[in-house]
Design a protein around this motif. Structure first.
Motif, PDB file in Angstrom:
ATOM      1  N   ILE A  68       1.004  -1.239  -0.053  1.00 39.02           N
ATOM      2  CA  ILE A  68       0.033   0.087   0.122  1.00 39.02           C
ATOM      3  C   ILE A  68       1.017   1.209  -0.064  1.00 39.02           C
ATOM      4  O   ILE A  68       0.663   2.376  -0.746  1.00 39.02           O
ATOM      5  CB  ILE A  68      -0.813   0.176   1.271  1.00 39.02           C
ATOM      6  CG1 ILE A  68      -2.148  -1.109   1.168  1.00 39.02           C
ATOM      7  CG2 ILE A  68      -1.866   1.192   1.202  1.00 39.02           C
ATOM      8  CD1 ILE A  68      -2.618  -1.523   2.356  1.00 39.02           C
ATOM      9  N   GLN A  94     -13.155   2.456  -7.268  1.00 40.34           N
ATOM     10  CA  GLN A  94     -12.217   1.513  -7.460  1.00 40.34           C
ATOM     11  C   GLN A  94     -11.414   2.598  -8.205  1.00 40.34           C
ATOM     12  O   GLN A  94     -11.628   2.590  -9.442  1.00 40.34           O
ATOM     13  CB  GLN A  94     -12.719   0.464  -8.344  1.00 40.34           C
ATOM     14  CG  GLN A  94     -13.636  -0.647  -7.720  1.00 40.34           C
ATOM     15  CD  GLN A  94     -14.106  -1.694  -8.378  1.00 40.34           C
ATOM     16  OE1 GLN A  94     -14.612  -1.376  -9.514  1.00 40.34           O
ATOM     17  NE2 GLN A  94     -14.225  -2.850  -7.920  1.00 40.34           N
ATOM     18  N   LEU A 135      -8.374   2.445  -9.501  1.00 39.54           N
ATOM     19  CA  LEU A 135      -7.494   2.046 -10.536  1.00 39.54           C
ATOM     20  C   LEU A 135      -8.196   0.724 -11.243  1.00 39.54           C
ATOM     21  O   LEU A 135      -8.500  -0.073 -10.719  1.00 39.54           O
ATOM     22  CB  LEU A 135      -6.461   1.176  -9.638  1.00 39.54           C
ATOM     23  CG  LEU A 135      -4.969   0.700 -10.497  1.00 39.54           C
ATOM     24  CD1 LEU A 135      -4.768   2.062 -11.304  1.00 39.54           C
ATOM     25  CD2 LEU A 135      -4.237  -0.132  -9.700  1.00 39.54           C
ATOM     26  N   GLN A 170     -11.062   0.688 -12.906  1.00 34.89           N
ATOM     27  CA  GLN A 170     -12.464   0.662 -12.309  1.00 34.89           C
ATOM     28  C   GLN A 170     -13.386  -0.511 -13.097  1.00 34.89           C
ATOM     29  O   GLN A 170     -13.355  -0.434 -14.199  1.00 34.89           O
ATOM     30  CB  GLN A 170     -13.321   1.965 -12.373  1.00 34.89           C
ATOM     31  CG  GLN A 170     -14.543   1.865 -11.485  1.00 34.89           C
ATOM     32  CD  GLN A 170     -15.574   1.952 -12.091  1.00 34.89           C
ATOM     33  OE1 GLN A 170     -15.641   1.645 -13.684  1.00 34.89           O
ATOM     34  NE2 GLN A 170     -16.803   1.879 -11.596  1.00 34.89           N
ATOM     35  N   GLU A 174     -11.694   2.060  -0.685  1.00 34.71           N
ATOM     36  CA  GLU A 174     -11.146   1.990  -1.754  1.00 34.71           C
ATOM     37  C   GLU A 174     -10.672   0.391  -2.200  1.00 34.71           C
ATOM     38  O   GLU A 174     -10.092  -0.417  -1.445  1.00 34.71           O
ATOM     39  CB  GLU A 174      -9.527   2.679  -1.746  1.00 34.71           C
ATOM     40  CG  GLU A 174      -8.618   2.399  -2.812  1.00 34.71           C
ATOM     41  CD  GLU A 174      -7.238   3.006  -2.428  1.00 34.71           C
ATOM     42  OE1 GLU A 174      -6.502   3.218  -3.756  1.00 34.71           O
ATOM     43  OE2 GLU A 174      -6.812   3.160  -1.490  1.00 34.71           O
ATOM     44  N   ASP A 175     -11.440   0.063  -3.120  1.00 35.79           N
ATOM     45  CA  ASP A 175     -11.428  -1.402  -3.622  1.00 35.79           C
ATOM     46  C   ASP A 175     -10.360  -1.334  -4.581  1.00 35.79           C
ATOM     47  O   ASP A 175     -10.485  -1.172  -6.077  1.00 35.79           O
ATOM     48  CB  ASP A 175     -12.816  -1.911  -3.875  1.00 35.79           C
ATOM     49  CG  ASP A 175     -12.786  -3.205  -4.543  1.00 35.79           C
ATOM     50  OD1 ASP A 175     -11.649  -3.863  -4.328  1.00 35.79           O
ATOM     51  OD2 ASP A 175     -13.740  -3.709  -5.225  1.00 35.79           O
ATOM     52  N   ASP A 176      -8.975  -2.015  -4.157  1.00 36.38           N
ATOM     53  CA  ASP A 176      -7.753  -1.771  -5.010  1.00 36.38           C
ATOM     54  C   ASP A 176      -7.561  -3.228  -5.689  1.00 36.38           C
ATOM     55  O   ASP A 176      -6.556  -4.002  -5.142  1.00 36.38           O
ATOM     56  CB  ASP A 176      -6.901  -1.515  -4.429  1.00 36.38           C
ATOM     57  CG  ASP A 176      -5.616  -1.125  -5.313  1.00 36.38           C
ATOM     58  OD1 ASP A 176      -5.800  -0.611  -6.212  1.00 36.38           O
ATOM     59  OD2 ASP A 176      -4.367  -1.141  -4.551  1.00 36.38           O
ATOM     60  N   ARG A 180      -4.625  -4.332  -8.740  1.00 39.37           N
ATOM     61  CA  ARG A 180      -3.507  -3.478  -8.916  1.00 39.37           C
ATOM     62  C   ARG A 180      -2.475  -4.541  -9.736  1.00 39.37           C
ATOM     63  O   ARG A 180      -1.370  -4.199 -10.152  1.00 39.37           O
ATOM     64  CB  ARG A 180      -2.932  -2.963  -7.583  1.00 39.37           C
ATOM     65  CG  ARG A 180      -1.638  -2.404  -7.586  1.00 39.37           C
ATOM     66  CD  ARG A 180      -1.387  -1.715  -6.182  1.00 39.37           C
ATOM     67  NE  ARG A 180      -2.494  -0.566  -6.222  1.00 39.37           N
ATOM     68  CZ  ARG A 180      -2.047   0.812  -6.774  1.00 39.37           C
ATOM     69  NH1 ARG A 180      -0.918   0.787  -7.278  1.00 39.37           N
ATOM     70  NH2 ARG A 180      -3.103   1.703  -6.740  1.00 39.37           N
ATOM     71  N   PRO A 205      -2.094   3.827  -4.235  1.00 35.87           N
ATOM     72  CA  PRO A 205      -3.489   3.664  -3.610  1.00 35.87           C
ATOM     73  C   PRO A 205      -3.533   4.893  -2.832  1.00 35.87           C
ATOM     74  O   PRO A 205      -2.884   5.528  -2.456  1.00 35.87           O
ATOM     75  CB  PRO A 205      -3.333   2.667  -2.628  1.00 35.87           C
ATOM     76  CG  PRO A 205      -2.055   1.658  -3.034  1.00 35.87           C
ATOM     77  CD  PRO A 205      -1.176   2.429  -3.715  1.00 35.87           C
ATOM     78  N   HIS A 253      -8.852   0.836   3.133  1.00 37.39           N
ATOM     79  CA  HIS A 253      -8.229   0.292   1.699  1.00 37.39           C
ATOM     80  C   HIS A 253      -8.654  -1.201   1.771  1.00 37.39           C
ATOM     81  O   HIS A 253      -8.454  -2.101   2.892  1.00 37.39           O
ATOM     82  CB  HIS A 253      -6.778   0.430   1.875  1.00 37.39           C
ATOM     83  CG  HIS A 253      -6.129  -0.156   0.606  1.00 37.39           C
ATOM     84  ND1 HIS A 253      -5.882   0.264  -0.654  1.00 37.39           N
ATOM     85  CD2 HIS A 253      -5.472  -1.337   0.366  1.00 37.39           C
ATOM     86  CE1 HIS A 253      -5.439  -0.233  -1.510  1.00 37.39           C
ATOM     87  NE2 HIS A 253      -5.068  -1.661  -0.881  1.00 37.39           N
ATOM     88  N   GLY A 309      -7.495  -4.688  -0.567  1.00 39.03           N
ATOM     89  CA  GLY A 309      -6.689  -5.291  -1.381  1.00 39.03           C
ATOM     90  C   GLY A 309      -6.573  -6.839  -1.537  1.00 39.03           C
ATOM     91  O   GLY A 309      -7.408  -7.400  -0.410  1.00 39.03           O
TER      92      GLY A 309
END
Length: 478
Positions: free
Chosen positions: A167, A251, A253, A255, A283-285, A288, A301, A313, A315
């Motif tokens: 992160i 999201q 990144l 999306q 934040e739904d990463d 990545r 992020p 966050h 992940g």
């Protein structure tokens, strides 16, 4: 013949011969089966284990394998109609009735019929999964001392540290909780941050699984439109003011489903708007680690740029490995971390220690960066193959954005198109696609399709799938 097919073949042969033995009768010894069928002792053991799991065989250590006693006749079904009243009665007292609708999630989880090309999958095809590396990691983890012991409820310290480093920013291992995948983490986050009946701001369109989580918790999803640069800050501010919401799920990144990346000038605006509203940003990463080879440097992020605890966050390792490798993380700072931890403990206790150990072994091995590089190259090739085929065969389908990460494309259909009819027509033509309607929490502005290029066997299937989709469009669109 590989081991799995040998096991299945032997199990089928033994299954067909069971009628030769009376219930309780002893089957030939393992040594006799090895000699007769010319297979390894491991294959015999696994085939017998498979029949035992099916209730056809009983194995007794030191004695051998025996045909199981026949099952008793099934009792007549009871009357469950009373449940309709019980389940609907709850909704009468709820401000926002809870609805558990898994249809939008099942689209990407259900295996298509044989011969159907899978443009609706949400995970890497087995040929892209690091199966050998995962198996080796699980084997090494299984040899660790205390592997079957109870892990810390927050997760193994080394794994939390690994997620925190990924992160970045000032996030520490103490601010990370290990979860059973991203879906579990999102469920915990929404339950922790919003009471039943509350509004929750969501991107429009957005991931159907998140909408399902919100509705199952009795929350009211409120859409905030996105464009090629991500969520629109002015509309986000308006939505906070109009609804009084205290949560925004996004999201930033690649999306899902648009593939958009939140523009640099919007990132700080989103955090500022949420902070002024006294709200959290979830934040739904999620992808990545599924960047394409031509993506260039990725933005950090949002959690790495947030000193005030606005961002929660999420992940996960699942998308980059296997649907069964369900290891993810929640990261947060401040009092909310304890609430997240408490809800996770109540719901799941903890994530399996062997699985956490396997995750640590995998990401610490030389195979991990090799796998990510190979996937990045293959996803770019598949994306380019699909976009080229669509432009040649289906120019009437609009492709406004070509992402440099993720595993799918988002297509706008011609005005007036019935996406459900096209999905059905595509299935008749031999290709499974995802309708756009479940991605909208309100009325969609137009009909869309989402096409995945990760779940197919290779570029040949992509080309053939687009050809089949062309046939479906000819049938449905005229």
């Amino acid at each position: 013949m590989n081991e799995s097919s040998s096991v299945g073949g032997l199990a089928n042969q033994l299954r067909g011969e069971l009628n030769r033995y009376s219930p309780g009768g002893k089957l030939p010894s393992s040594r006799a089966l090895v000699e007769r069928f010319r297979v390894s002792p491991v294959t015999v053991s696994r085939a017998l284990a498979q029949l035992s799991a099916e209730g056809l065989v009983v194995t007794r250590p030191g004695a051998g394998a025996f045909r199981a006693q026949p099952r008793a006749a099934a009792e007549p079904a009871g009357d469950t109609s009373w449940q309709e009243v019980a389940l609907s009665a709850d909704a009468a007292t709820e401000l926002v009735p809870r609805t558990v609708d898994a249809s939008g999630v099942l689209v990407s989880l259900a295996a298509p019929p044989p011969g159907v090309i899978e443009f609706n999958g949400g995970y890497l095809h087995p040929s892209l999964q690091p199966e050998r590396a995962m198996g080796a990691a699980l084997s090494r983890a299984g040899r660790r001392p205390g592997v079957w012991g109870r892990p810390p409820v927050e997760g193994l310290a080394e794994l939390r540290e690994w997620f925190a480093r990924g992160i970045g920013g000032a996030v520490t291992a103490a601010e990370v909780l290990v979860t059973a995948g991203g879906q579990s983490a999102l469920t915990t986050a929404l339950r922790a941050l919003a009471p039943p009946g509350a509004p929750v701001l969501v991107e429009s369109p957005t991931y159907p699984g998140m909408l399902a989580i919100a509705r199952a918790a009795g929350l009211r999803p409120v859409p905030v439109p996105v464009d090629a640069d991500g969520v629109k800050p002015a509309l986000l501010a308006d939505a906070f003011k109009a609804t009084g919401a205290r949560v925004f799920v996004c999201q930033p990144l690649f999306q899902n489903p648009t593939g958009a990346v939140l523009a640099p000038e919007r990132r700080g605006e989103v955090l500022r708007i949420a902070r002024e509203a006294g709200a959290f940003v979830v934040e739904d990463d999620f992808v990545r680690r599924l960047v394409h080879e031509d993506a260039g440097p990725l933005p950090r992020p949002l959690a790495a740029e947030d000193p005030d605890g606005v961002v929660v966050h999420v992940g996960s390792l699942t998308k980059a490995t296997s649907p069964s490798f369900r290891v993810g993380a929640l990261a947060a700072r401040g009092p909310v971390l304890e609430r997240l931890r408490a809800i996770q403990v109540v719901d799941t206790f903890f994530v399996s220690r062997p699985l956490q150990g396997a995750a640590l072994e995998l990401v610490g091995s030389p195979a991990w960066p090799r796998h990510l590089r190979a996937v990045a190259a293959e996803l770019k090739t598949r994306r380019d193959t699909m976009t080229t085929a669509l432009r040649l065969k289906l120019p009437e389908l609009s492709l406004p954005h070509i992402p440099s990460g993720g595993y799918h494309l988002w297509l706008r259909l011609p005005d007036g198109t019935d996406d459900s009819a096209l999905v059905a027509g595509a299935l008749r033509a031999g290709v499974a696609v995802t309708p756009g309607r479940p991605y909208f929490s309100a009325e969609p502005p137009a009909a869309h399709l989402r096409l995945s290029f990760a779940a197919v066997a290779g570029t040949e299937e992509i080309t053939e799938g687009v050809r089949r989709l062309r046939a479906a469009c000819d049938e449905v669109l005229g």
